[in-house]
Design a protein around this motif. Sequence first.
Motif, short mmCIF file in Angstrom:
data_model
loop_
_atom_site.label_atom_id
_atom_site.label_comp_id
_atom_site.label_asym_id
_atom_site.label_seq_id
_atom_site.Cartn_x
_atom_site.Cartn_y
_atom_site.Cartn_z
N THR A 56 -77.33 -4.05 36.72
CA THR A 56 -76.14 -3.25 37.06
C THR A 56 -76.64 -1.82 37.29
O THR A 56 -77.83 -1.53 37.09
CB THR A 56 -75.13 -3.19 35.90
OG1 THR A 56 -75.80 -2.66 34.75
CG2 THR A 56 -74.53 -4.55 35.58
N ASP A 57 -75.73 -0.92 37.65
CA ASP A 57 -76.07 0.51 37.68
C ASP A 57 -76.06 0.97 36.21
O ASP A 57 -75.01 1.29 35.66
CB ASP A 57 -75.02 1.26 38.51
CG ASP A 57 -75.25 2.77 38.49
OD1 ASP A 57 -75.98 3.26 37.61
OD2 ASP A 57 -74.68 3.44 39.36
N ARG A 58 -77.21 0.91 35.60
CA ARG A 58 -77.25 1.10 34.14
C ARG A 58 -76.89 2.51 33.68
O ARG A 58 -76.44 2.68 32.53
CB ARG A 58 -78.64 0.69 33.60
CG ARG A 58 -78.81 -0.82 33.61
CD ARG A 58 -80.16 -1.27 33.10
NE ARG A 58 -80.17 -2.73 32.96
CZ ARG A 58 -81.26 -3.48 32.86
NH1 ARG A 58 -82.46 -2.90 32.87
NH2 ARG A 58 -81.17 -4.78 32.73
N LEU A 59 -77.04 3.51 34.54
CA LEU A 59 -76.63 4.87 34.13
C LEU A 59 -75.11 4.91 34.08
O LEU A 59 -74.52 5.38 33.09
CB LEU A 59 -77.17 5.91 35.11
CG LEU A 59 -78.70 6.03 35.21
CD1 LEU A 59 -79.07 7.09 36.24
CD2 LEU A 59 -79.33 6.37 33.86
N ALA A 60 -74.47 4.38 35.12
CA ALA A 60 -72.99 4.40 35.17
C ALA A 60 -72.41 3.53 34.06
O ALA A 60 -71.45 3.93 33.38
CB ALA A 60 -72.52 3.91 36.54
N VAL A 61 -72.98 2.36 33.85
CA VAL A 61 -72.39 1.43 32.88
C VAL A 61 -72.56 1.98 31.45
O VAL A 61 -71.61 1.95 30.65
CB VAL A 61 -73.00 0.01 33.01
CG1 VAL A 61 -72.44 -0.91 31.94
CG2 VAL A 61 -72.71 -0.58 34.39
N MET A 62 -73.72 2.49 31.13
CA MET A 62 -73.90 3.03 29.77
C MET A 62 -72.98 4.23 29.56
O MET A 62 -72.39 4.38 28.49
CB MET A 62 -75.37 3.43 29.50
CG MET A 62 -76.30 2.27 29.26
SD MET A 62 -75.73 1.01 28.07
CE MET A 62 -75.79 1.87 26.51
N GLY A 117 -65.13 2.07 17.16
CA GLY A 117 -65.09 0.75 17.80
C GLY A 117 -64.23 0.78 19.06
O GLY A 117 -63.31 1.60 19.17
N ALA A 118 -64.52 -0.10 20.00
CA ALA A 118 -63.77 -0.11 21.26
C ALA A 118 -63.88 -1.49 21.90
O ALA A 118 -64.66 -2.33 21.46
CB ALA A 118 -64.33 0.95 22.22
N ARG A 119 -63.08 -1.69 22.94
CA ARG A 119 -63.22 -2.92 23.74
C ARG A 119 -64.31 -2.66 24.76
O ARG A 119 -64.14 -1.84 25.67
CB ARG A 119 -61.91 -3.24 24.45
CG ARG A 119 -60.82 -3.67 23.50
CD ARG A 119 -59.48 -3.57 24.19
NE ARG A 119 -59.34 -4.63 25.17
CZ ARG A 119 -58.68 -5.76 24.94
NH1 ARG A 119 -58.08 -5.94 23.77
NH2 ARG A 119 -58.58 -6.69 25.85
N LEU A 120 -65.45 -3.33 24.59
CA LEU A 120 -66.63 -3.07 25.41
C LEU A 120 -66.86 -4.22 26.38
O LEU A 120 -66.33 -5.31 26.19
CB LEU A 120 -67.86 -2.88 24.52
CG LEU A 120 -67.73 -1.77 23.47
CD1 LEU A 120 -68.90 -1.83 22.49
CD2 LEU A 120 -67.67 -0.40 24.14
N ASP A 121 -67.72 -3.96 27.37
CA ASP A 121 -68.02 -4.99 28.37
C ASP A 121 -69.47 -4.81 28.80
O ASP A 121 -69.88 -3.70 29.18
CB ASP A 121 -67.07 -4.78 29.57
CG ASP A 121 -67.19 -5.89 30.61
OD1 ASP A 121 -68.12 -6.71 30.53
OD2 ASP A 121 -66.34 -5.90 31.54
N SER A 122 -70.22 -5.90 28.76
CA SER A 122 -71.63 -5.82 29.21
C SER A 122 -71.72 -5.63 30.72
O SER A 122 -72.79 -5.32 31.24
CB SER A 122 -72.39 -7.10 28.85
OG SER A 122 -72.04 -8.15 29.75
N GLU A 123 -70.60 -5.85 31.40
CA GLU A 123 -70.54 -5.82 32.87
C GLU A 123 -71.60 -6.77 33.46
O GLU A 123 -72.15 -6.50 34.51
CB GLU A 123 -70.64 -4.39 33.39
CG GLU A 123 -69.53 -3.50 32.78
CD GLU A 123 -69.31 -2.18 33.49
OE1 GLU A 123 -69.56 -2.10 34.70
OE2 GLU A 123 -68.86 -1.23 32.82
N THR A 124 -71.92 -7.82 32.74
CA THR A 124 -72.85 -8.93 33.08
C THR A 124 -74.33 -8.60 32.87
O THR A 124 -75.19 -9.41 33.22
CB THR A 124 -72.70 -9.48 34.53
OG1 THR A 124 -73.27 -8.53 35.44
CG2 THR A 124 -71.27 -9.77 34.90
N ASP A 125 -74.65 -7.47 32.28
CA ASP A 125 -76.06 -7.03 32.19
C ASP A 125 -76.60 -7.30 30.78
O ASP A 125 -76.07 -6.79 29.79
CB ASP A 125 -76.11 -5.54 32.53
CG ASP A 125 -77.52 -5.00 32.62
OD1 ASP A 125 -78.38 -5.40 31.80
OD2 ASP A 125 -77.77 -4.16 33.49
#
Length: 417
Positions: free
Chosen positions: A333-339, A367-375
């Motif tokens: 993924t675009d790891r800068l944007a996703v992180m 804590g939060a609702r997180l998403d790996s965004e498939t990565d």
Amino acid sequence: VPGDKSISHRALLFGAISEGTTTIDGLLPAEDPLSTAACLRAMGASISPIRAGEIVQVEGVGLDGLQEPDDVLDCGNSGTTMRLMLGLLAGRKGRHFVLTGDSSLRRRPMHRVSQPLAVMGATIQGRDAGNFAPLAVQGQPLRGAVIGTPVASAQVKSALLLAALTAEGSTSVIEPAQSRDHSERMLRAFGADLEVGGELGRHILLRPGRSLRGQTVVVPGDISSAAFWLVAGALVPGADLTVENVGLNPTRTGILEVLEQMEAQIEVLNRRDVAGEPVGDLRVTHGPLKPFRFGEEIMPRLVDEVPILSVAACFCDGESRISGASELRVKETDRLAVMARQLTAMGAEIEEHADGLSIRGGRQLHGARLDSETDHRIAMSLAVAAMLAKGNSSLARSEAAAVSYPEFWSELERLRC
Ligand code: S3P
């Protein structure tokens, strides 16, 4: 930690085009190497089942023995599979191949491989003039060439070296900075005529003509998987953790340099060499961390560890700065944007730049609702962040971890006890 992903791909690939049997001890039984094995099997290589803890045997078909597959080759999520396959297949005269992958891989740039391969005579077609999969390779006779790669990428370098094995005349690959050198080490061990020279090992010369011979490969643990535990061990009060049998190839140990800069308490124990790769045990104990700064120079040595280092930065007082990291935008993924997006959801103070991140640490994450965004690496990095945050988190698409570390979630559970 499970076997090194980069070394696992290469052991399968080089074993498949060798004469005789290759025996692989410690092969990573995860989705990415399984994609490489499935592609090779579809072209006639015989590879024994890949299961945790079992030795894998590859019966090689020789340098020119791969058959035309009767279906599309599916590289799954694996950039290494697709890019190395392009180099492996470009010179298979008269044979036709189509390579595809999942929706992430079909968005990743392939010009960095297809364009230098075209200089050697390769014919690779696809969307955006051969930049995006699905890609069609029409095997052609290749000529050796002198090629300066546009990015310090081991995937690009390895694709060119694979193509060079059956080209007419020698090939030199010149990198802008040294990337991981597992291909060079392993190709030499398999009998290729390969020399490494120039400033800091950046010029690689390969002369074709020698066949490869099957070998025994012992795969060390993956430092990129160990990285999650090193950061978790440094941050969790009272932690004292030893990760055994970790590959310490100097082209991969940037994470240790940054953790040292952060004053993390890490010891390297029992340094040794195993089948041509340096290995050691890494002991980490909890202690306060300082912020870090790093840039382009170190990037090839820690390119996959930026997500977990951005988590580490959230838990130390002061501002950390990552620059020269624009390659992160074309990973799974675009790891800068996703992180930036995911850690912001936990209350982190992060600023995203074109080529990096600024992170002001020291705020309590929630804590939060997180998403790996498939990565996969995002999934595991967020798991470490969530463990240290106040309150519960949920993580969507957590199964992505299986791309490189299928046992990650059970290991995390075991370590939390
Ligand atoms: C890899 C090289 C790196 C790395 C990837 C594995 C390899 O990619 O990020 O996870 O095995 O050659 P680049 O070559 O794009 O830097």
